[in-house]
Write an enzyme that holds these catalytic residues in place. Structure first.
Site, PDB file in Angstrom:
ATOM      1  CE  LYS A  83      13.138  32.909 -65.451  1.00 36.18           C
ATOM      2  NZ  LYS A  83      13.362  33.912 -66.495  1.00 36.18           N
ATOM      3  CE  LYS A  99       4.136  34.107 -64.296  1.00 39.64           C
ATOM      4  NZ  LYS A  99       3.003  34.809 -64.908  1.00 39.64           N
ATOM      5  CD  GLU A 146      14.042  36.588 -64.481  1.00 36.53           C
ATOM      6  OE1 GLU A 146      12.992  36.527 -65.126  1.00 36.53           O
ATOM      7  OE2 GLU A 146      15.084  36.019 -64.844  1.00 36.53           O
ATOM      8  CG  LEU A 195       7.314  30.195 -65.140  1.00 40.52           C
ATOM      9  CD1 LEU A 195       7.263  31.669 -64.765  1.00 40.52           C
ATOM     10  CD2 LEU A 195       8.620  29.579 -64.662  1.00 40.52           C
ATOM     11  CB  ALA A 197      10.161  68.242 -78.889  1.00 40.57           C
ATOM     12  CD  GLU A 198      17.092  67.344 -80.948  1.00 35.71           C
ATOM     13  OE1 GLU A 198      16.313  68.230 -81.331  1.00 35.71           O
ATOM     14  OE2 GLU A 198      18.214  67.155 -81.452  1.00 35.71           O
TER      15      GLU A 198
HETATM   16  N1  5U1 Z   1      10.324  37.059 -65.439  1.00 34.35           N
HETATM   17  C1  5U1 Z   1       9.917  35.930 -66.029  1.00 34.35           C
HETATM   18  N2  5U1 Z   1       8.669  35.691 -66.432  1.00 34.35           N
HETATM   19  N3  5U1 Z   1       8.685  34.467 -66.978  1.00 34.35           N
HETATM   20  C2  5U1 Z   1       7.673  33.747 -67.528  1.00 34.35           C
HETATM   21  N4  5U1 Z   1      10.718  34.881 -66.330  1.00 34.35           N
HETATM   22  C3  5U1 Z   1       9.954  33.962 -66.919  1.00 34.35           C
HETATM   23  N5  5U1 Z   1      10.279  32.740 -67.377  1.00 34.35           N
HETATM   24  C4  5U1 Z   1       9.308  31.998 -67.934  1.00 34.35           C
HETATM   25  C5  5U1 Z   1       7.986  32.478 -68.018  1.00 34.35           C
HETATM   26  C6  5U1 Z   1       6.904  31.631 -68.605  1.00 34.35           C
HETATM   27  O1  5U1 Z   1       9.567  30.744 -68.414  1.00 34.35           O
HETATM   28  C7  5U1 Z   1      10.884  30.193 -68.352  1.00 34.35           C
HETATM   29  C8  5U1 Z   1      11.316  29.878 -66.973  1.00 34.35           C
HETATM   30  C9  5U1 Z   1      10.825  28.923 -69.151  1.00 34.35           C
END
Ligand code: 5U1
Length: 366
Positions: A290, A116, A114, A84, A35-36
């Site tokens: 990666k 996806k 990471e 990927l 709300a703020e």
């Molecule tokens: N977390 C993540 N998702 N994702 C999708 N990293 C990531 N990197 C991507 C893609 C298509 O591509 C790069 C490695 C080029």
């Protein structure tokens, strides 16, 4: 002349709102009640309406406002937006790691791990810290200019913070949380409008609206996961460190991102994320590994539109058991008959499923 206290207040409001956004979307640690936040934003909108000379394009009060477009323009990606390669089991993951080690002639690889996200890939261009362009991936070489829509997503800063480079292209995923998706579908149902099949479709459909006012009403979120064009000297040569920088500049990065070493830790990360997958606020379909060192990434290069330095290790689709209550036969426009099962509602993958098209008679009979 605009009175000085008015100018001062508008600067103060922009800073406060940007700071609150950062706490909410980047740190996941809200510092004021909704709300703020809304009160301050309404105050800024009113000030900018009364004194249009105050308006700056990066003002949080200027996220929406553009008129609907007739069509999206084209954007050529200077650096292609790649896809990927996938691994579906431990063996495939180990083949990937072995190839990386062999090509780099090293014993152990350091990876950035990471989640996806099941969202929509996007490129954001920041020039002198200001968001100047947002584009979809498209076919990887040419995407659509969705700048006006991207500007409406509060998780995406219109201006970077701190010591940012003059020019940087950020890449990531626009997505919808499971809750946001469910709320949106409920609202669509009440309005008698089309329901979305899953959060990914809802995010894609929302970002590709020609009217930014519609996009602004959709609960879209964003996670950055990499960069496209950039000035080499301005960034560290380690992927994880780049993500830390993006976070410092005000871009949300998944808190699950982790530096790991060697294939054993790849398996452990996959297992660990798999165990918490159902409780995440958003849908993921795998994890991504990666090679962390950018110089090593460059040595590895690409093959058929996918980098040799990254892989998506996929999870099997989420499954649940339910009961078929009835089977109805739908007649399509062409006269084609499609059997549709009415199901006891079941929650799977963040979605309540009540119907299923029965494509394969053998599987239905099992
Ligand atoms: N977390 C993540 N998702 N994702 C999708 N990293 C990531 N990197 C991507 C893609 C298509 O591509 C790069 C490695 C080029």
């Amino acid at each position: 002349m605009i009175p000085k206290p008015i100018v001062k207040r508008s600067v103060e409001l922009r800073e406060l709102i940007n700071q609150y956004n950062y706490r909410y979307y980047v740190l996941d640690d809200p510092s004021v009640p909704d709300a703020e936040y809304d009160r301050l934003l309404t105050e800024l909108v009113a000030l900018e309406k009364n004194y249009p000379e105050l308006v700056t394009p990066d003002s949080p009060a200027q996220r929406v406002g553009a008129k609907p477009l007739d069509a999206f323009g084209e954007v050529k990606h200077v650096i292609p937006m790649l896809s990927l390669a996938n691994a579906f089991n431990e063996d495939e993951m180990e083949v990937f790691d072995r190839r990386v080690r062999e090509r780099l002639n090293i014993d152990v690889v350091e990876y950035a791990a990471e989640t996806k996200l099941d969202g929509l890939a996007i490129s954001l261009l920041y020039e002198n810290g200001i968001l100047t362009r947002g584009a979809t991936r498209g076919d990887g070489t040419t995407g659509e200019d969705v700048t006006l829509n991207v500007r409406t997503i509060k998780a995406i800063p219109l201006r970077l913070m701190g010591n940012y480079p003059d020019f940087i292209e950020v890449r990531g995923e626009v997505y919808m949380s499971k809750q946001g998706f469910s709320d949106l579908n409920k609202a669509q149902k009440v309005k008698g409008e089309k329901l979305f099949a899953n959060p990914r479709n809802a995010a894609a459909g929302s970002l590709r609206q020609l009217d930014p006012h519609i996009t602004a009403q959709r609960p879209l979120l964003f996670f950055a996961h990499g960069i496209g064009q950039y000035e080499k000297a301005a960034l560290p040569g380690i992927h994880i460190e780049i993500l830390k920088k993006l976070r410092q500049w005000g871009l949300p990065v998944s808190p699950k991102t982790k530096k790991i070493t060697g294939i054993k830790q790849c398996h452990e990360y996959y297992q660990m994320i798999g165990e918490c997958r159902a409780s995440l606020a958003y849908q993921i379909d795998g994890v991504v590994f990666k090679v962390n060192d950018l110089a090593q990434q460059e040595l590895l290069g690409f093959v058929s539109r996918a980098p040799r330095w990254a892989i998506a290790y996929k999870y099997p689709p989420e499954e649940e058991i339910t009961k078929v209550i009835d089977i109805e036969v739908q007649v399509g426009r062409t006269g084609a008959l499609t059997p549709v099962a009415r199901l006891e509602p079941v929650f799977v993958g963040g979605v309540t499923v009540t119907n299923a098209t029965l494509h394969n008679e053998d599987e239905v009979r099992m």
